[in-house]
Scaffold this active site. Structure first.
Site, mmCIF file in Angstrom:
data_model
loop_
_atom_site.group_PDB
_atom_site.id
_atom_site.type_symbol
_atom_site.label_atom_id
_atom_site.label_comp_id
_atom_site.label_asym_id
_atom_site.label_seq_id
_atom_site.Cartn_x
_atom_site.Cartn_y
_atom_site.Cartn_z
ATOM 1 N N ARG A 68 0.822 -1.214 0.000
ATOM 2 C CA ARG A 68 0.000 0.000 0.000
ATOM 3 C C ARG A 68 0.860 1.270 0.000
ATOM 4 N NH1 ARG A 68 -2.960 -3.143 4.008
ATOM 5 N NH2 ARG A 68 -4.361 -4.467 2.827
ATOM 6 N N VAL A 69 2.166 1.093 -0.113
ATOM 7 C CA VAL A 69 3.048 2.254 -0.287
ATOM 8 C C VAL A 69 3.392 2.368 -1.768
ATOM 9 C CG1 VAL A 69 5.331 3.163 0.243
ATOM 10 C CG2 VAL A 69 3.938 2.225 2.068
#
Length: 525
Positions: free
Chosen positions: A380-381
Site C-alpha cells: 500500500r506504499v
C-alpha cells in the site's frame, strides 16, 4: 572515677546526631496461588500494569510482570521457571515498568526475550534501558514512507515494493519460504547501514541456530541482532519477544551512529524488524490470558489480541527530518492453515499492516520460488518505495502476469489460440521464469532493473523457457564485464536514462546473438 553529667550528655547527643535511621519501605504482597507460569498475589494495592515485581527471596528470587489487576488480587506472569515459587512467598514492587537493556553492543549477538545474551559470548555492555511497551510516535513526528527497503528479491522489489518505515506482512502456509524471504532481505542489507533484528518466536532451537549459521555464513550477523524465544521457553517469553525486538530497534531509530539522540544534524539509523511469527505470539498470549481467567473471544483469543499486534506494529515508522529521519520497518510473519487468510489472526494483521506478501504452497511446489502470489499480494506504499528506474521497467509487469494466469487457466480448455494470445502466454511464461530466484542470493537493484527490462522489452521471448534462467545469469555476467558503467549509472542516478537504455539494448542484443548461437551449436562443436 569522676563521671561528669555534661560529658555523658555530649556523648549521647553526638550518638543521636550520628544515628541514621534507614527504613526500607517497600510495598509487599503475598502469593496466594501459583502454577503454569502464573502467580496470584494479594496486597499489592498500588501496583502498575506492566510493572516488574520481585517474587520469593534470597538466591531463588525471580522477576514477574503485573499482567492482570483485579479487585482483590494481581495476576503475575513469572519470567522464568515457577518451580521455586510457593504459596505464601513475598512479592515486592520495584516501581519500574518492565524495560530491557539496549545499546550498539547488541549488534551481532543472540539474546533472549529479556535482553540477556544466550550465545555464550559473554555479557553485553548496554548504554541504557528501553521500556518494552512504548507509545508509537505521533503524526507530527513522522514523515511519509519514500525510501526503498530493497529485499534483493526481483518479484518483491518490482511488484510489491517495501519502503523504509513500512509494515509489510509475509503470510502463507508452513513450508512456503516465509523465513527465507525475511533472511534474504536481512542478507541484502549488508553494507546499507540498516540494523536488522530477527525475532524468532516459538521456533525450534535448532531452526534458530540454522538461521544464525546462515547469517554468519553470508556475513550478515555483523548488522543483525537475534531475539530468540524458542518453543521450549515459557509462554511469557514468546509473548514478550516481539516487544523486546521493537524496543531494541527503537534505540537505533532514535539515536545516531555516534550514540547521541538523533535530530536535524545527527541522522537516526534505519532498522528492519522481522517478527517470525506473530501467530505463535498470539497463541502464547491466548495461553496466558486464559490462565489469568480473562474471558475468551473468537477462536478463544482474548478480546484485545488485535490491540496486542496493532500497538506492536504501530511502532514501525519513518521519522521526520526534525527527529533525525530514522526509520523502523516491520516484516511480521503469519502462518495460515491451508491458505485460509480469513481466519482471525491473519485478518487482524492484514488490516494493521501496509500490505502483504502472500506465499502459496501450490506455486512453491511447482518450482516458483519465492512463491509469491502476485494476484493477492499488495504494497500500500507502492511506487513511493521504488527507484525511478524500477518503476519505469516494472510498470506493466503485474498486469502482464495477472493476464498470463487468466489466459493459462483458460487456454487449458482450447487448442486453437490466436497469435496475440500465444504471444501473451509466451511472454508470461518467461516473466515467471525471470522472477524466480535462488535462496540466499539477493540481487542488487541495478541488475534487477536490467533483467526485468530485458524480459519486458521482448529480448527473452524467443529464448526457450527452460533456458531463461541461464540466459539471465550469463547476461548479467556479460553486463558486469562489458557495461559496468551502465549498471553503475542506474545504481547512482536511480533512473534509466535513454542513453542507458540504448547501451543496454546493444549489449543485450550482442550477448543474445552469441547465446542463441552457442545453444544451437551441435554438441562438441
Amino acid at each position: 572515677m569522676d563521671i561528669r553529667a555534661e560529658e555523658i550528655s555530649r556523648i549521647i547527643r553526638s550518638q543521636i546526631e550520628g544515628f541514621d535511621a534507614q527504613v526500607d519501605v517497600a510495598e509487599v504482597g503475598t502469593v496466594i496461588s501459583v502454577g503454569d507460569g502464573i502467580a496470584r498475589a494479594y496486597g499489592l494495592e498500588k501496583v502498575m500494569a506492566g510493572e516488574l515485581l520481585e517474587l520469593g527471596g534470597g538466591a531463588e528470587k525471580l522477576m514477574g510482570l503485573a499482567f492482570n489487576l483485579e479487585e482483590d488480587n494481581v495476576g503475575i506472569i513469572i519470567l522464568g521457571s515457577s518451580d521455586a515459587i510457593k504459596e505464601g512467598d513475598l512479592v515486592k514492587r520495584t516501581g519500574k515498568i518492565m524495560s530491557i537493556p539496549v545499546g550498539p553492543a547488541f549488534v551481532g549477538r543472540v539474546v533472549n526475550a529479556l535482553g540477556e545474551p544466550i550465545d555464550g559470548k559473554g555479557p553485553i555492555q548496554s548504554v541504557g534501558t528501553n521500556p518494552i511497551e512504548q507509545i508509537a510516535p505521533g503524526i507530527v513526528d513522522r514523515k511519509s514512507v519514500h525510501e526503498p527497503m530493497q529485499t534483493g528479491l526481483k518479484s518483491i522489489d518490482s511488484l510489491i515494493p517495501i519502503g523504509r518505515g513500512q509494515r509489510e506482512l509475509i503470510i502463507g502456509d508452513r513450508q512456503t519460504g516465509k523465513t527465507a524471504v525475511a533472511v534474504d532481505t536481512i542478507i541484502n542489507q549488508k553494507g546499507n547501514g540498516v540494523i536488522c533484528i530477527y525475532v524468532a518466536i516459538g521456533q525450534k532451537a535448532s531452526t534458530v541456530a540454522q538461521v544464525v549459521k546462515t547469517l554468519e555464513q553470508y556475513g550478515a550477523m555483523e548488522h543483525t541482532i537475534i531475539v530468540s524465544a524458542t518453543a521450549s521457553d515459557p509462554a511469557p517469553m514468546l509473548f514478550l519477544a516481539p516487544m523486546t525486538g521493537a524496543a531494541l530497534g527503537e534505540y537505533f531509530m532514535w539515536h545516531g551512529k555516534d550514540g547521541k539522540p538523533a535530530g536535524k544534524d545527527n541522522p537516526g539509523q534505519h532498522v528492519l524488524c522481522v517478527y517470525d511469527d506473530l501467530s505463535k505470539q498470539a497463541a502464547a498470549y491466548r495461553e496466558i490470558s486464559l490462565l489469568v481467567r480473562r474471558p475468551p473471544g473468537r477462536e478463544a483469543y482474548p478480546g484485545d489480541v488485535f490491540y496486542l499486534h496493532s500497538r506492536l506494529l504501530e511502532r514501525a515508522c519513518k521519522l521526520s527530518d526534525a527527529r533525525g529521519a530514522g526509520s523502523m520497518t516491520a516484516l511480521p510473519v503469519i502462518e495460515t492453515q491451508a491458505g485460509d487468510v480469513s481466519a482471525y489472526i491473519p485478518t487482524n494483521v492484514i488490516s494493521i499492516t501496509d500490505g502483504q506478501i502472500f506465499l502459496e504452497s501450490d506455486l512453491f511446489n511447482s518450482g516458483v520460488r519465492p512463491a509469491v502470489n502476485v494476484g493477492i499480494s499488495v504494497s500500500r506504499v507502492g511506487g513511493s518505495a521504488q527507484i525511478k528506474a524500477m518503476k519505469s521497467v516494472a510498470g506493466t509487469i503485474k498486469l502482464d502476469l495477472a493476464q498470463y494466469r487468466e489466459l493459462a487457466a483458460f487456454s487449458q480448455f482450447g487448442s486453437d489460440l490466436d497469435k496475440g494470445t500465444l504471444a501473451q502466454l509466451n511472454r508470461g511464461a518467461r516473466l515467471v521464469e525471470i522472477l524466480k530466484q535462488a535462496q540466499y542470493k539477493p540481487i542488487p537493484v541495478e541488475e534487477q532493473v536490467a533483467s526485468i527490462w530485458a524480459a519486458t522489452t521482448g529480448f527473452v521471448d524467443d529464448v526457450p523457457v527452460s533456458e531463461v534462467r541461464r540466459f539471465e545469469v550469463e547476461m548479467l555476467d556479460h553486463l558486469r564485464v562489458n557495461a559496468p558503467e551502465v549498471l553503475r549509472g542506474i545504481r547512482e542516478t536511480k533512473a534509466l536514462s535513454d542513453d542507458a537504455k540504448a547501451a543496454l539494448k546493444s549489449q543485450v542484443a550482442s550477448f543474445k546473438e552469441g547465446f542463441l548461437a552457442s545453444m544451437n551449436a551441435p554438441a562438441g562443436a
